[in-house]
Design a protein around this motif. Structure first.
Motif, PDB file in Angstrom:
ATOM      1  N   ILE A   1       5.636   5.189   4.824  1.00 34.82           N
ATOM      2  CA  ILE A   1       6.280   4.964   6.122  1.00 34.82           C
ATOM      3  C   ILE A   1       7.690   4.420   5.931  1.00 34.82           C
ATOM      4  N   LEU A   2       7.861   3.476   5.019  1.00 35.73           N
ATOM      5  CA  LEU A   2       9.195   2.917   4.769  1.00 35.73           C
ATOM      6  C   LEU A   2      10.146   3.980   4.215  1.00 35.73           C
ATOM      7  N   ASP A   3       9.667   4.812   3.312  1.00 30.60           N
ATOM      8  CA  ASP A   3      10.502   5.888   2.771  1.00 30.60           C
ATOM      9  C   ASP A   3      10.897   6.872   3.869  1.00 30.60           C
TER      10      ASP A   3
ATOM     11  N   ALA B   1      19.312   4.699  16.924  1.00 35.85           N
ATOM     12  CA  ALA B   1      19.028   5.149  18.296  1.00 35.85           C
ATOM     13  C   ALA B   1      18.348   6.518  18.319  1.00 35.85           C
ATOM     14  N   GLY B   2      18.735   7.408  17.424  1.00 42.57           N
ATOM     15  CA  GLY B   2      18.176   8.755  17.405  1.00 42.57           C
ATOM     16  C   GLY B   2      16.834   8.864  16.705  1.00 42.57           C
ATOM     17  N   ALA B   3      16.531   7.891  15.881  1.00 40.08           N
ATOM     18  CA  ALA B   3      15.249   7.908  15.158  1.00 40.08           C
ATOM     19  C   ALA B   3      14.140   7.512  16.124  1.00 40.08           C
ATOM     20  N   THR B   4      13.089   8.288  16.121  1.00 38.22           N
ATOM     21  CA  THR B   4      11.932   7.936  16.937  1.00 38.22           C
ATOM     22  C   THR B   4      10.765   7.606  16.020  1.00 38.22           C
ATOM     23  N   THR B   5       9.855   6.812  16.537  1.00 39.79           N
ATOM     24  CA  THR B   5       8.670   6.501  15.747  1.00 39.79           C
ATOM     25  C   THR B   5       7.850   7.763  15.522  1.00 39.79           C
ATOM     26  N   ARG B   6       7.913   8.677  16.439  1.00 42.91           N
ATOM     27  CA  ARG B   6       7.201   9.954  16.266  1.00 42.91           C
ATOM     28  C   ARG B   6       7.766  10.723  15.065  1.00 42.91           C
ATOM     29  N   LYS B   7       9.107  10.806  14.959  1.00 43.76           N
ATOM     30  CA  LYS B   7       9.737  11.506  13.826  1.00 43.76           C
ATOM     31  C   LYS B   7       9.391  10.817  12.507  1.00 43.76           C
ATOM     32  N   ILE B   8       9.433   9.493  12.530  1.00 45.05           N
ATOM     33  CA  ILE B   8       9.135   8.742  11.307  1.00 45.05           C
ATOM     34  C   ILE B   8       7.683   8.963  10.886  1.00 45.05           C
ATOM     35  N   ALA B   9       6.767   8.902  11.839  1.00 42.87           N
ATOM     36  CA  ALA B   9       5.347   9.122  11.533  1.00 42.87           C
ATOM     37  C   ALA B   9       5.120  10.527  10.984  1.00 42.87           C
ATOM     38  N   GLN B  10       5.759  11.523  11.587  1.00 41.74           N
ATOM     39  CA  GLN B  10       5.619  12.904  11.104  1.00 41.74           C
ATOM     40  C   GLN B  10       6.134  13.022   9.672  1.00 41.74           C
ATOM     41  N   GLU B  11       7.279  12.425   9.415  1.00 44.13           N
ATOM     42  CA  GLU B  11       7.864  12.477   8.066  1.00 44.13           C
ATOM     43  C   GLU B  11       6.960  11.787   7.043  1.00 44.13           C
ATOM     44  N   ALA B  12       6.269  10.734   7.464  1.00 45.72           N
ATOM     45  CA  ALA B  12       5.391   9.978   6.563  1.00 45.72           C
ATOM     46  C   ALA B  12       3.980  10.558   6.490  1.00 45.72           C
ATOM     47  N   ASN B  13       3.714  11.593   7.293  1.00 46.65           N
ATOM     48  CA  ASN B  13       2.377  12.190   7.340  1.00 46.65           C
ATOM     49  C   ASN B  13       1.304  11.191   7.786  1.00 46.65           C
ATOM     50  N   VAL B  14       1.648  10.387   8.773  1.00 42.43           N
ATOM     51  CA  VAL B  14       0.693   9.453   9.369  1.00 42.43           C
ATOM     52  C   VAL B  14       0.774   9.607  10.887  1.00 42.43           C
ATOM     53  N   THR B  15      -0.193   9.026  11.573  1.00 45.92           N
ATOM     54  CA  THR B  15      -0.129   9.043  13.028  1.00 45.92           C
ATOM     55  C   THR B  15       0.811   7.930  13.496  1.00 45.92           C
ATOM     56  N   GLU B  16       1.308   8.091  14.700  1.00 44.49           N
ATOM     57  CA  GLU B  16       2.163   7.060  15.269  1.00 44.49           C
ATOM     58  C   GLU B  16       1.378   5.750  15.456  1.00 44.49           C
ATOM     59  N   VAL B  17       0.093   5.875  15.726  1.00 44.54           N
ATOM     60  CA  VAL B  17      -0.770   4.693  15.859  1.00 44.54           C
ATOM     61  C   VAL B  17      -0.777   3.907  14.547  1.00 44.54           C
ATOM     62  N   THR B  18      -0.878   4.603  13.428  1.00 45.35           N
ATOM     63  CA  THR B  18      -0.858   3.938  12.120  1.00 45.35           C
ATOM     64  C   THR B  18       0.459   3.205  11.911  1.00 45.35           C
TER      65      THR B  18
ATOM     66  N   ARG C   1       0.824  -1.204   0.000  1.00 46.62           N
ATOM     67  CA  ARG C   1       0.000   0.000   0.000  1.00 46.62           C
ATOM     68  C   ARG C   1       0.859   1.255   0.000  1.00 46.62           C
ATOM     69  N   ILE C   2       0.266   2.339  -0.476  1.00 48.69           N
ATOM     70  CA  ILE C   2       0.962   3.625  -0.521  1.00 48.69           C
ATOM     71  C   ILE C   2       1.380   4.054   0.885  1.00 48.69           C
ATOM     72  N   THR C   3       0.495   3.898   1.875  1.00 46.32           N
ATOM     73  CA  THR C   3       0.835   4.294   3.245  1.00 46.32           C
ATOM     74  C   THR C   3       2.039   3.520   3.750  1.00 46.32           C
TER      75      THR C   3
END
Length: 85
Positions: free
Chosen positions: A8-10, A22-39, A2-4
């Motif tokens: 997220i992978l990108d 270590a420095g990457a957070t799921t919050r940063k990744i979710a923000q970068e992917a334009n999705v919620t952390e829950v998603t 799926r596109i989502t």
């Protein structure tokens, strides 16, 4: 895929590349992917699973280090990646 999932992978690849594992957070990744952390967690369950999927999807471009990583369900991704610092 799926596109989502691909978004997220990108985003994860970008954040892991700039922040390190270590420095990457799921919050940063979710923000970068334009999705919620829950998603993000619904789709990948953990940061470690996300990293494994990023490595798996990009294996052709990381072949030189692939042999040194033990990517399996019992692997300690953070420890293995610290080897490359």
């Amino acid at each position: 895929m799926r596109i989502t999932d691909q978004n997220i992978l990108d985003a994860a690849l970008k954040v892991f590349s700039t922040e390190g594992y270590a420095g990457a957070t799921t919050r940063k990744i979710a923000q970068e992917a334009n999705v919620t952390e829950v998603t993000l967690f619904r789709k990948f369950q953990s940061k470690e699973n996300l990293m494994k999927e990023v490595l798996n999807k990009n294996r052709n471009s990381i072949l030189p280090i692939k042999r040194s990583l033990k990517i399996n369900k019992d692997a300690d991704i953070e420890r293995d990646l610290c080897f490359f610092r």
